[in-house]
Design an enzyme around this catalytic site. Structure first.
Site, PDB file in Angstrom:
ATOM      1  N   ASP A  69       0.746  -0.792  -0.144  1.00 39.28           N
ATOM      2  CA  ASP A  69      -0.505   0.335   0.289  1.00 39.28           C
ATOM      3  C   ASP A  69       1.270   1.046   0.001  1.00 39.28           C
ATOM      4  O   ASP A  69       0.761   1.924   0.891  1.00 39.28           O
ATOM      5  CB  ASP A  69      -0.926   0.596   1.070  1.00 39.28           C
ATOM      6  CG  ASP A  69      -2.177   1.332   1.502  1.00 39.28           C
ATOM      7  OD1 ASP A  69      -2.589   1.585  -0.065  1.00 39.28           O
ATOM      8  OD2 ASP A  69      -3.175   1.100   2.198  1.00 39.28           O
ATOM      9  N   HIS A 171      -7.910   8.301   7.148  1.00 41.43           N
ATOM     10  CA  HIS A 171      -6.479   6.813   6.429  1.00 41.43           C
ATOM     11  C   HIS A 171      -6.979   5.860   5.402  1.00 41.43           C
ATOM     12  O   HIS A 171      -8.035   5.338   5.418  1.00 41.43           O
ATOM     13  CB  HIS A 171      -6.435   6.196   7.647  1.00 41.43           C
ATOM     14  CG  HIS A 171      -5.433   4.622   8.331  1.00 41.43           C
ATOM     15  ND1 HIS A 171      -5.782   3.289   8.363  1.00 41.43           N
ATOM     16  CD2 HIS A 171      -4.275   4.641   6.954  1.00 41.43           C
ATOM     17  CE1 HIS A 171      -4.524   3.094   8.269  1.00 41.43           C
ATOM     18  NE2 HIS A 171      -3.946   3.488   7.025  1.00 41.43           N
ATOM     19  N   GLY A 295      -5.202   5.774  16.639  1.00 46.52           N
ATOM     20  CA  GLY A 295      -5.035   4.321  17.207  1.00 46.52           C
ATOM     21  C   GLY A 295      -5.560   3.014  16.939  1.00 46.52           C
ATOM     22  O   GLY A 295      -6.143   3.431  15.676  1.00 46.52           O
ATOM     23  N   SER A 301      -6.933   8.811  19.002  1.00 47.67           N
ATOM     24  CA  SER A 301      -5.693   8.897  18.006  1.00 47.67           C
ATOM     25  C   SER A 301      -5.238  10.408  18.170  1.00 47.67           C
ATOM     26  O   SER A 301      -5.311  11.107  18.954  1.00 47.67           O
ATOM     27  CB  SER A 301      -6.621   9.373  16.892  1.00 47.67           C
ATOM     28  OG  SER A 301      -7.016   7.692  16.182  1.00 47.67           O
ATOM     29  N   HIS A 318       3.035   5.384  13.361  1.00 44.40           N
ATOM     30  CA  HIS A 318       2.548   5.288  12.615  1.00 44.40           C
ATOM     31  C   HIS A 318       0.672   4.931  13.178  1.00 44.40           C
ATOM     32  O   HIS A 318       0.049   5.347  12.313  1.00 44.40           O
ATOM     33  CB  HIS A 318       2.327   4.906  11.822  1.00 44.40           C
ATOM     34  CG  HIS A 318       2.169   3.288  11.476  1.00 44.40           C
ATOM     35  ND1 HIS A 318       2.636   2.167  11.859  1.00 44.40           N
ATOM     36  CD2 HIS A 318       1.075   2.419  10.467  1.00 44.40           C
ATOM     37  CE1 HIS A 318       1.573   0.849  11.650  1.00 44.40           C
ATOM     38  NE2 HIS A 318       1.045   0.987  10.335  1.00 44.40           N
ATOM     39  N   GLY A 319       0.620   4.577  14.587  1.00 46.68           N
ATOM     40  CA  GLY A 319      -0.748   3.988  14.602  1.00 46.68           C
ATOM     41  C   GLY A 319      -0.391   3.311  15.960  1.00 46.68           C
ATOM     42  O   GLY A 319       0.398   2.331  16.612  1.00 46.68           O
ATOM     43  N   ALA A 320      -1.110   2.591  16.180  1.00 48.46           N
ATOM     44  CA  ALA A 320      -1.512   0.944  17.665  1.00 48.46           C
ATOM     45  C   ALA A 320      -0.874   0.297  17.158  1.00 48.46           C
ATOM     46  O   ALA A 320       0.535  -0.512  17.785  1.00 48.46           O
ATOM     47  CB  ALA A 320      -2.608   1.587  18.181  1.00 48.46           C
ATOM     48  N   GLY A 321      -0.434  -0.303  16.159  1.00 50.47           N
ATOM     49  CA  GLY A 321       0.320  -1.832  15.492  1.00 50.47           C
ATOM     50  C   GLY A 321      -0.953  -2.811  16.172  1.00 50.47           C
ATOM     51  O   GLY A 321      -1.285  -2.805  16.549  1.00 50.47           O
TER      52      GLY A 321
END
Length: 390
Positions: A69, A171, A295, A301, A318-321
């Site tokens: 992506d 997103h 998040g 977030s 880049h985020g929560a994972g």
């Protein structure tokens, strides 16, 4: 502060499993990865290379390390309204449905017709195509993909910060055309490795070498796909704000706009040398850079500001994972669990989203604590409305 997993890997992740650490160590051991790989607080197992890693390479690129992506990332717009304003104006379900009517959601779902702005953006992208042929060689319907969300962890949200101010937040990435471009160049890199009898620890660590035709074509088309992703998010934001304006009965004031990629490669200067920096699930966070760290669909977030941490190559999570794979999440959690987690948030109640339940992800508060030397938090956002695709 980071810990050293191996001589080749620095990690900011306090929550990390052994397989993820091993995968990062394998990538970090590639001879052109210098001076070290940086693991972000949200790091988790990925295809070929770890999601949540920053991979500096000299004179070579690993296409799978960028991911399929290409250009995936975030955009957020701060508006003039408060959460109370939005709730008082009308049912939140109507606002959600208004967004869903304007933005095609779910994997493989595209536009039937294009807006005027989408046509203009498509025209620009057609003119910017950098190599022989056209994007049609990868996806004949790429024009219809512009302004569409996709599925999985892609989302559109109406959120409110700590002052109650409303932000639109979304997103997504380069959709099917970016995926096709990435898959083509991953296969090209694997074919090059086979042609020259290059022994790889993982086929998805196949690489392209600077100065070759294959490298130049990949970088050119990668950059186009990153531009497509930016245009895609901008188009969706226009449509989301149109739905919000209709709900509120007046035009949106775009007080602040932030765009940031988190699947991105570019040539940057770090530690006295020019390096190709591949951020696979990481954002750029130079001193003063505005960034966005989401998040999961039912948690906070963040709008952040970069600190320019040298050891991380000026990067941040880049985020929560993910903590549970999609399959594992579906086995562990139920639709009722998701409803409990989403209490107070307007969303489309569907079993399709069970694998996106907040509990399938790492604790975003811990991720942000681990990132304390990478970014400062400017705003904390909580969802009012969530839109996702199946």
């Amino acid at each position: 502060m980071p810990t050293k997993i191996t001589s080749d890997v620095l990690s900011w992740a306090s929550i990390i499993d052994e397989k993820t650490s091993e995968q990062a160590a394998t990538t970090g051991s590639m001879p052109f990865v210098n001076p070290h790989l940086a693991l972000m607080p949200d790091a988790h197992l990925g295809k070929g290379a770890t999601v949540g890693s920053v991979i500096p390479t000299e004179r070579a690129i690993i296409p799978a390390a960028v991911g399929v992506d290409i250009g995936c990332g975030m955009i957020a717009v701060r508006t003039q309204w408060t959460a109370d304003d939005v709730r008082a104006t009308g049912p939140l379900a109507t606002l959600r449905e208004g967004i869903e009517q304007r933005v095609p959601v779910s994997a493989g779902v595209y536009n039937k017709t294009l807006t005027d702005t989408a046509r203009a953006r498509v025209s620009d992208l057609e003119e910017q195509w950098p190599t022989d042929g056209t994007p049609d060689q990868y996806a004949k319907n790429w024009r219809q993909q512009l302004g569409t969300l996709g599925g999985g962890n892609h989302f559109i949200e109406i959120t409110a910060d700590e002052t109650g101010t409303v932000w639109a937040f979304l997103h997504s990435g380069s959709r099917g055309v970016g995926n096709k471009i990435a898959q083509h160049h991953i296969k090209t890199a694997q074919a090059v490795a086979k042609r020259y009898w290059i022994d790889l620890p993982d086929p998805d660590l196949a690489y392209l070498v600077e100065g070759t035709m294959e490298f130049d074509q990949y970088i050119a088309e990668l950059r186009w796909a990153q531009d497509f992703a930016l245009a895609n998010r901008a188009e969706m934001m226009d449509r989301t704000l149109a739905a919000l304006a209709e709900h509120m009965g007046q035009a949106v004031e775009r007080i602040e706009t932030i765009q940031c990629h988190h699947n991105w490669t570019d040539l940057e200067h770090h530690m006295g040398r020019d390096l190709w920096i591949s951020r696979k699930g990481a954002i750029r966070a130079r001193v003063g850079d505005a960034g966005l760290i989401p998040g999961s669909m039912g948690t906070a977030s963040y709008v952040v500001e970069g600190k320019g941490n040298t050891a991380s190559f000026c990067s941040a999570p880049h985020g929560a994972g993910r903590e549970y794979s999609r399959t594992a999440a579906r086995k562990k959690f139920t639709a009722d669990d998701l409803r409990t987690a989403m209490a107070g948030i307007e969303y489309r109640d569907s079993d399709a989203f069970i694998d996106e339940i907040p509990a399938a992800y790492k604790d975003i508060d811990q991720v942000m604590a681990d990132a304390a030397d990478l970014v400062d938090i400017r705003h904390t956002l909580h969802q009012i409305v969530n839109v996702k695709g199946d």
